[in-house]
Design a protein around this motif. Structure first.
Motif, PDB file in Angstrom:
ATOM      1  N   CYS A 150       0.805  -1.221   0.000  1.00 12.42           N
ATOM      2  CA  CYS A 150       0.000   0.000   0.000  1.00 12.42           C
ATOM      3  C   CYS A 150       0.837   1.271   0.000  1.00 12.42           C
ATOM      4  O   CYS A 150       0.338   2.330  -0.367  1.00 12.42           O
ATOM      5  CB  CYS A 150      -0.953   0.004   1.188  1.00 12.42           C
ATOM      6  N   THR A 151       2.068   1.192   0.410  1.00 10.65           N
ATOM      7  CA  THR A 151       2.905   2.393   0.345  1.00 10.65           C
ATOM      8  C   THR A 151       3.373   2.640  -1.083  1.00 10.65           C
ATOM      9  O   THR A 151       3.457   3.780  -1.511  1.00 10.65           O
ATOM     10  CB  THR A 151       4.123   2.260   1.280  1.00 10.65           C
ATOM     11  N   ALA A 152       3.625   1.546  -1.823  1.00 15.81           N
ATOM     12  CA  ALA A 152       4.088   1.705  -3.203  1.00 15.81           C
ATOM     13  C   ALA A 152       2.928   2.051  -4.135  1.00 15.81           C
ATOM     14  O   ALA A 152       3.070   2.886  -5.029  1.00 15.81           O
ATOM     15  CB  ALA A 152       4.778   0.432  -3.680  1.00 15.81           C
ATOM     16  N   THR A 153       1.790   1.399  -3.954  1.00 13.85           N
ATOM     17  CA  THR A 153       0.633   1.646  -4.819  1.00 13.85           C
ATOM     18  C   THR A 153      -0.574   1.957  -3.949  1.00 13.85           C
ATOM     19  O   THR A 153      -1.401   1.094  -3.687  1.00 13.85           O
ATOM     20  CB  THR A 153       0.334   0.419  -5.699  1.00 13.85           C
ATOM     21  N   ASN A 154      -0.637   3.184  -3.514  1.00  7.34           N
ATOM     22  CA  ASN A 154      -1.702   3.589  -2.614  1.00  7.34           C
ATOM     23  C   ASN A 154      -3.073   3.565  -3.295  1.00  7.34           C
ATOM     24  O   ASN A 154      -4.076   3.251  -2.671  1.00  7.34           O
ATOM     25  CB  ASN A 154      -1.406   4.987  -2.071  1.00  7.34           C
ATOM     26  N   ALA A 155      -3.130   3.858  -4.589  1.00  5.79           N
ATOM     27  CA  ALA A 155      -4.409   3.882  -5.312  1.00  5.79           C
ATOM     28  C   ALA A 155      -5.053   2.498  -5.320  1.00  5.79           C
ATOM     29  O   ALA A 155      -6.276   2.380  -5.204  1.00  5.79           O
ATOM     30  CB  ALA A 155      -4.199   4.379  -6.741  1.00  5.79           C
ATOM     31  N   PHE A 156      -4.243   1.456  -5.453  1.00  6.74           N
ATOM     32  CA  PHE A 156      -4.776   0.090  -5.446  1.00  6.74           C
ATOM     33  C   PHE A 156      -5.471  -0.220  -4.118  1.00  6.74           C
ATOM     34  O   PHE A 156      -6.576  -0.763  -4.097  1.00  6.74           O
ATOM     35  CB  PHE A 156      -3.642  -0.911  -5.705  1.00  6.74           C
ATOM     36  N   CYS A 157      -4.828   0.146  -3.025  1.00  8.53           N
ATOM     37  CA  CYS A 157      -5.395  -0.139  -1.706  1.00  8.53           C
ATOM     38  C   CYS A 157      -6.638   0.707  -1.425  1.00  8.53           C
ATOM     39  O   CYS A 157      -7.601   0.217  -0.833  1.00  8.53           O
ATOM     40  CB  CYS A 157      -4.343   0.086  -0.625  1.00  8.53           C
ATOM     41  N   VAL A 158      -6.623   1.959  -1.845  1.00 10.04           N
ATOM     42  CA  VAL A 158      -7.783   2.824  -1.634  1.00 10.04           C
ATOM     43  C   VAL A 158      -8.972   2.311  -2.442  1.00 10.04           C
ATOM     44  O   VAL A 158     -10.097   2.209  -1.923  1.00 10.04           O
ATOM     45  CB  VAL A 158      -7.450   4.286  -2.013  1.00 10.04           C
ATOM     46  N   GLN A 159      -8.735   1.937  -3.693  1.00 12.48           N
ATOM     47  CA  GLN A 159      -9.827   1.438  -4.518  1.00 12.48           C
ATOM     48  C   GLN A 159     -10.337   0.095  -4.005  1.00 12.48           C
ATOM     49  O   GLN A 159     -11.540  -0.174  -4.059  1.00 12.48           O
ATOM     50  CB  GLN A 159      -9.390   1.321  -5.978  1.00 12.48           C
ATOM     51  N   SER A 160      -9.466  -0.740  -3.476  1.00 13.03           N
ATOM     52  CA  SER A 160      -9.892  -2.008  -2.870  1.00 13.03           C
ATOM     53  C   SER A 160     -10.768  -1.747  -1.651  1.00 13.03           C
ATOM     54  O   SER A 160     -11.800  -2.411  -1.458  1.00 13.03           O
ATOM     55  CB  SER A 160      -8.686  -2.844  -2.458  1.00 13.03           C
ATOM     56  N   ALA A 161     -10.364  -0.794  -0.827  1.00 15.73           N
ATOM     57  CA  ALA A 161     -11.150  -0.463   0.366  1.00 15.73           C
ATOM     58  C   ALA A 161     -12.522   0.095  -0.013  1.00 15.73           C
ATOM     59  O   ALA A 161     -13.533  -0.234   0.621  1.00 15.73           O
ATOM     60  CB  ALA A 161     -10.386   0.544   1.228  1.00 15.73           C
TER      61      ALA A 161
END
Length: 197
Positions: A150-161
């Motif tokens: 999530c630090t490297a690809t924050n957009a992926f984690c935000v969209q997953s959430a």
């Protein structure tokens, strides 16, 4: 003037002859309005379930930032979430059609006993499906937040959430719809009709 009844003074009814029922299912206008409001409430809940499930499906499906970043299909819990939300969206779409049919025609799509148990059983199963996929997705998202993903690809984690939160919202509305379909089952068991009159 002839009497509307087939029996005259002093005659006894034959055990094989039944008089036709002129108004077999009389409901007052107030009762019809209550039934219509109840069916509209179920329709609104099913529409909300459909909207949140399809939104969760779309958010999870488009959750890919690039070639070097993780994708939703790399994780079992996210694949499960995508499939579960797609199934629930299709089920909700079918149930919305059945609700519109019931509101416009005044009868259920299937025979009444089948419709009541079909709605209740499927609402229960799919509500638990959304709850379990939301729990699995939340656990994976929490694990990914603790890692470097999530630090490297924050957009992926935000969209997953966001996709997981939309799935939980779909569960909330499907759970409310399940309560109403459970109420209809109880009314059917007690009164012999899904209508609570």
């Amino acid at each position: 003037m002839r009497s509307p009844h087939p029996l005259r003074n002093g005659e006894t009814p034959s055990p094989h002859h039944r008089t036709p029922d002129l108004h077999p299912h009389f409901h007052s206008t107030v009762a019809l309005r209550k039934i219509r409001r109840f069916n509209l409430l179920i329709l609104v809940l099913r529409l909300a379930t459909f909207c949140f499930s399809i939104a969760s499906f779309v958010f999870m499906l488009t959750n890919s930032s690039g070639s070097g970043s993780p994708h939703w299909y790399d994780f079992d819990a996210f694949r499960f979430s995508l499939a579960a939300n797609a199934i629930v969206a299709l089920y909700s779409l079918f149930e919305m059609g059945a609700s519109v049919w019931e509101i416009s025609m005044g009868v259920t799509l299937f025979p009444e006993i089948v419709q009541v148990w079909f709605d209740f059983g499927h609402d229960q199963v799919f509500a638990y499906l959304l709850l379990s996929t939301g729990s699995a997705g939340t656990e994976l998202a929490t694990t990914l937040n603790g890692n470097d993903t999530c630090t490297a690809t924050n957009a992926f984690c935000v969209q997953s959430a966001i996709a997981i939160a939309l799935g939980f919202a779909g569960f909330l509305f499907l759970g409310l719809s399940s309560l109403l379909s459970g109420f209809r089952v109880v009314c059917f068991i007690i009164n012999g009709s899904r209508l609570h009159l």
